[in-house]
Design a protein around this motif. Structure first.
Motif, short mmCIF file in Angstrom:
data_model
loop_
_atom_site.label_atom_id
_atom_site.label_comp_id
_atom_site.label_asym_id
_atom_site.label_seq_id
_atom_site.Cartn_x
_atom_site.Cartn_y
_atom_site.Cartn_z
N LEU A 169 0.83 -1.21 0.00
CA LEU A 169 0.00 0.00 0.00
C LEU A 169 0.87 1.26 0.00
O LEU A 169 0.53 2.25 -0.66
CB LEU A 169 -0.93 -0.02 1.23
N TYR A 170 2.00 1.22 0.73
CA TYR A 170 2.85 2.42 0.78
C TYR A 170 3.38 2.74 -0.62
O TYR A 170 3.39 3.91 -1.04
CB TYR A 170 4.01 2.24 1.77
N ALA A 171 3.79 1.71 -1.36
CA ALA A 171 4.31 1.93 -2.72
C ALA A 171 3.21 2.53 -3.60
O ALA A 171 3.47 3.42 -4.43
CB ALA A 171 4.81 0.60 -3.31
N LEU A 172 1.97 2.09 -3.41
CA LEU A 172 0.83 2.64 -4.18
C LEU A 172 0.55 4.09 -3.78
O LEU A 172 0.35 4.97 -4.64
CB LEU A 172 -0.40 1.76 -3.95
N ARG A 173 0.56 4.36 -2.46
CA ARG A 173 0.30 5.73 -1.98
C ARG A 173 1.36 6.69 -2.52
O ARG A 173 1.06 7.84 -2.86
CB ARG A 173 0.30 5.76 -0.45
N ASP A 174 2.58 6.20 -2.58
CA ASP A 174 3.70 7.03 -3.02
C ASP A 174 3.48 7.58 -4.43
O ASP A 174 3.89 8.68 -4.74
CB ASP A 174 4.96 6.13 -2.99
N PRO A 196 -4.68 9.18 8.99
CA PRO A 196 -5.00 7.78 9.29
C PRO A 196 -4.14 6.78 8.50
O PRO A 196 -3.79 5.72 9.03
CB PRO A 196 -6.48 7.63 8.91
N LEU A 197 -3.78 7.13 7.26
CA LEU A 197 -2.95 6.20 6.47
C LEU A 197 -1.50 6.19 6.98
O LEU A 197 -0.87 5.13 7.05
CB LEU A 197 -3.02 6.53 4.98
N ILE A 198 -0.96 7.35 7.34
CA ILE A 198 0.41 7.40 7.88
C ILE A 198 0.44 6.65 9.21
O ILE A 198 1.32 5.82 9.46
CB ILE A 198 0.87 8.87 8.11
N ALA A 199 -0.53 6.97 10.07
CA ALA A 199 -0.51 6.39 11.42
C ALA A 199 -0.68 4.87 11.37
O ALA A 199 0.03 4.13 12.06
CB ALA A 199 -1.62 7.02 12.27
N SER A 200 -1.59 4.38 10.52
CA SER A 200 -1.78 2.92 10.46
C SER A 200 -0.56 2.25 9.84
O SER A 200 -0.19 1.14 10.22
CB SER A 200 -3.06 2.56 9.69
N SER A 201 0.11 2.95 8.91
CA SER A 201 1.32 2.39 8.29
C SER A 201 2.43 2.23 9.33
O SER A 201 3.04 1.16 9.47
CB SER A 201 1.74 3.34 7.15
N ILE A 202 2.67 3.29 10.08
CA ILE A 202 3.73 3.25 11.11
C ILE A 202 3.40 2.19 12.16
O ILE A 202 4.22 1.34 12.51
CB ILE A 202 3.90 4.64 11.77
N MET A 203 2.16 2.25 12.68
CA MET A 203 1.83 1.39 13.82
C MET A 203 1.69 -0.07 13.43
O MET A 203 1.95 -0.96 14.24
CB MET A 203 0.55 1.89 14.50
N SER A 204 1.29 -0.37 12.18
CA SER A 204 1.19 -1.79 11.81
C SER A 204 2.57 -2.44 11.91
O SER A 204 2.70 -3.55 12.44
CB SER A 204 0.61 -1.95 10.40
N LYS A 205 3.61 -1.73 11.46
CA LYS A 205 4.96 -2.31 11.52
C LYS A 205 5.45 -2.40 12.96
O LYS A 205 6.06 -3.39 13.37
CB LYS A 205 5.93 -1.46 10.68
N LYS A 206 5.19 -1.35 13.73
CA LYS A 206 5.71 -1.31 15.10
C LYS A 206 4.99 -2.33 15.99
O LYS A 206 5.62 -2.99 16.81
CB LYS A 206 5.55 0.10 15.67
N ALA A 210 10.81 17.94 9.05
CA ALA A 210 9.96 16.79 9.39
C ALA A 210 8.93 16.54 8.30
O ALA A 210 8.69 17.38 7.44
CB ALA A 210 9.27 17.04 10.72
N PHE A 211 8.30 15.41 8.41
CA PHE A 211 7.19 15.04 7.55
C PHE A 211 6.02 15.99 7.78
O PHE A 211 5.35 16.44 6.86
CB PHE A 211 6.81 13.64 8.02
N MET A 212 5.75 16.28 9.05
CA MET A 212 4.67 17.19 9.45
C MET A 212 5.31 18.55 9.73
O MET A 212 6.14 18.66 10.64
CB MET A 212 3.99 16.68 10.73
N1 URA Z 1 6.40 6.32 7.47
C1 URA Z 1 5.71 5.17 7.33
O1 URA Z 1 6.15 4.12 7.77
N2 URA Z 1 4.53 5.21 6.69
C2 URA Z 1 3.98 6.34 6.21
O2 URA Z 1 2.90 6.31 5.67
C3 URA Z 1 4.72 7.53 6.34
C4 URA Z 1 5.93 7.49 6.99
#
Ligand code: URA
Length: 424
Positions: free
Chosen positions: A166-171, A180-190, A208-210
């Motif tokens: 999904l990250y490659a597609l969002r990119d 919500p997409l950034i947060a779920s991406s970070i937290m799914s891995k963590k 920063a990103f933000m």
């Molecule tokens: N870092 C991530 O792991 N996912 C994002 O969507 C953005 C930054």
């Protein structure tokens, strides 16, 4: 699992509705398996970007991405706690933090990434240490957590594969910048890493990103809500990223600065943030040890040496040195009031410290040393930055990036806080 028509899920979100847990679990799973087409997921990601997701939807989306792979269950005999930074310039905090917190009694499984763009990657930095190896098996990670207490290594491929896709597609579809997409991406891995506690360093500012404190606060709140919903004790610190952290930006230069901190020295801002994050991690792990005295004792440096050695590295080996060094001097006399993190990050990247495409190699010796920081008095012609590279043809582009990096004023700038606030 109940099946849905992808187009109905897209329409529901397009029209501003909330998706059901079943719809979310189905669409993430079907997309990962290839049953939902890329163009359908692209449309759904854009609908989420424009319409948002509430806390329940975001937590369920995160859970579905975790379930797309394996959640590590680390068999470790001490409390596990991890830290994640949303990324900044000169952010080498993981390097001193992991061995410090391990020395205080926790186990720190720090699965990290590589840099892309102007922010550096922890693995790229550590690979400047001769012999150091980033890829470890789950058995090696567990063994090292039990013997040393800290591991910094590459994420295993089974962690949240839905996020990778999904990250490659969002990119490539303009849908990265959605909370919500950034947060779920970070937290799914963590969360898939299996650690019981998690501290987030959410950066706000030019590097920063933000960019704004408001956006960063919203991201911090969302990250903490997701962690809590998934039973991971989570807190966040919001920290300033308008100025590079510490004096070193790059790879080997950042490792050298991290070692200074572990030996009881180093720049005040790097020490301040390392200690603040260590306190948060130790509180989550239920350990009441003072990280300041552990840092001063040199024991955390011994843990660093054992951590590097366990992964094939030689902590005593000289770090790579650049073939060329160019000075960037002060354009006027006065107080350095701005040293822009984004500009310094882009310049370091252009010098070779970062990569433009995933498959590029980084130069380990490339980077920037900041010889003055905001608040310092400077004299016209005095060196402010040292530009390190093995490819001197990169210097003009780096200097171009630095054209607006520095502001010098007649009066001293007001001191700024590094740690802006805490979210729990
Ligand atoms: N870092 C991530 O792991 N996912 C994002 O969507 C953005 C930054």
């Amino acid at each position: 699992m109940k099946a849905f028509a992808a187009v109905d899920v897209i329409r529901a979100k397009r029209d501003g509705g909330a998706l059901s847990d079943e719809q979310i679990r189905w669409v993430v799973d079907a997309y990962t398996r290839g049953d939902v087409a890329e163009e359908q997921m692209a449309a759904l990601a854009m609908a989420v970007f424009l319409r948002g997701m509430d806390a329940r939807e975001t937590a369920t989306w995160t859970g579905a991405m975790i379930d797309s792979g394996t959640r590590l269950s680390l068999e470790v005999d001490r409390p596990t706690v991890d830290k994640h930074s949303t990324g900044g310039v000169g952010d080498k905090i993981t390097l001193p933090l992991a061995p410090l917190v391990a020395t205080c009694g926790a186990a720190v499984p720090q699965l990290s990434g590589r840099g892309l763009g102007h922010t550096g990657g922890t693995l790229d930095k550590l690979e400047s240490i001769p012999g150091w190896r980033a890829s470890l098996s789950v058995d090696e990670i567990t063994a090292q957590l039990n013997s040393v207490g800290a591991v910094i290594c590459a994420a295993t491929s089974g962690l949240a594969p839905a996020d990778r896709k999904l990250y490659a597609l969002r990119d490539v579809t303009g849908t990265v910048e959605s909370v919500p997409l950034i947060a779920s991406s970070i937290m799914s891995k963590k969360i898939a890493e299996g650690s019981a506690g998690l501290v987030l360093d959410v950066k706000a500012g030019s590097g920063a990103f933000m960019k704004s404190v408001e956006e960063a606060s919203e991201l911090a709140r969302t990250l903490v809500e997701i962690g809590t919903a998934h039973g991971v004790a989570t807190t966040a610190l919001l920290t300033d990223m308008n100025t590079p952290l510490g004096s070193a930006v790059g790879n080997a230069v950042e490792v050298a600065e991290a070692v200074e901190v572990l030996q009881g020295g180093g720049p005040a801002d790097v020490v301040e943030l390392t200690v603040a994050l260590a306190r948060e991690m130790l509180a989550l792990a239920g350990i009441s040890v003072d990280p300041v005295s552990v840092l001063a004792s040199g024991e955390a440096y011994e843990t660093w040496c054992r951590m590097i050695t366990a992964q094939g590295g030689d902590p005593a080996a000289p770090l790579p040195q650049p073939a060329h060094v160019t000075e960037f001097t002060a354009p006027a006399t006065g107080y350095l009031s701005v040293l822009d993190a984004y500009a310094v990050g882009v310049a370091a990247w252009r010098l070779g410290a970062g990569r433009a495409r995933k498959e590029d190699a980084v130069q380990h010796a490339a980077g920037i040393r900041c010889l003055a920081k905001p608040g310092d008095q400077v004299t016209e012609g005095q060196p402010l930055l040292e530009l390190h590279t093995d490819t001197p043809e990169a210097v003009p582009a780096a200097l171009e990036a630095l054209a607006t990096a520095v502001q010098i004023t007649a009066t001293a700038p007001a001191p700024k806080n590094l740690i802006l606030h805490r979210v729990s």
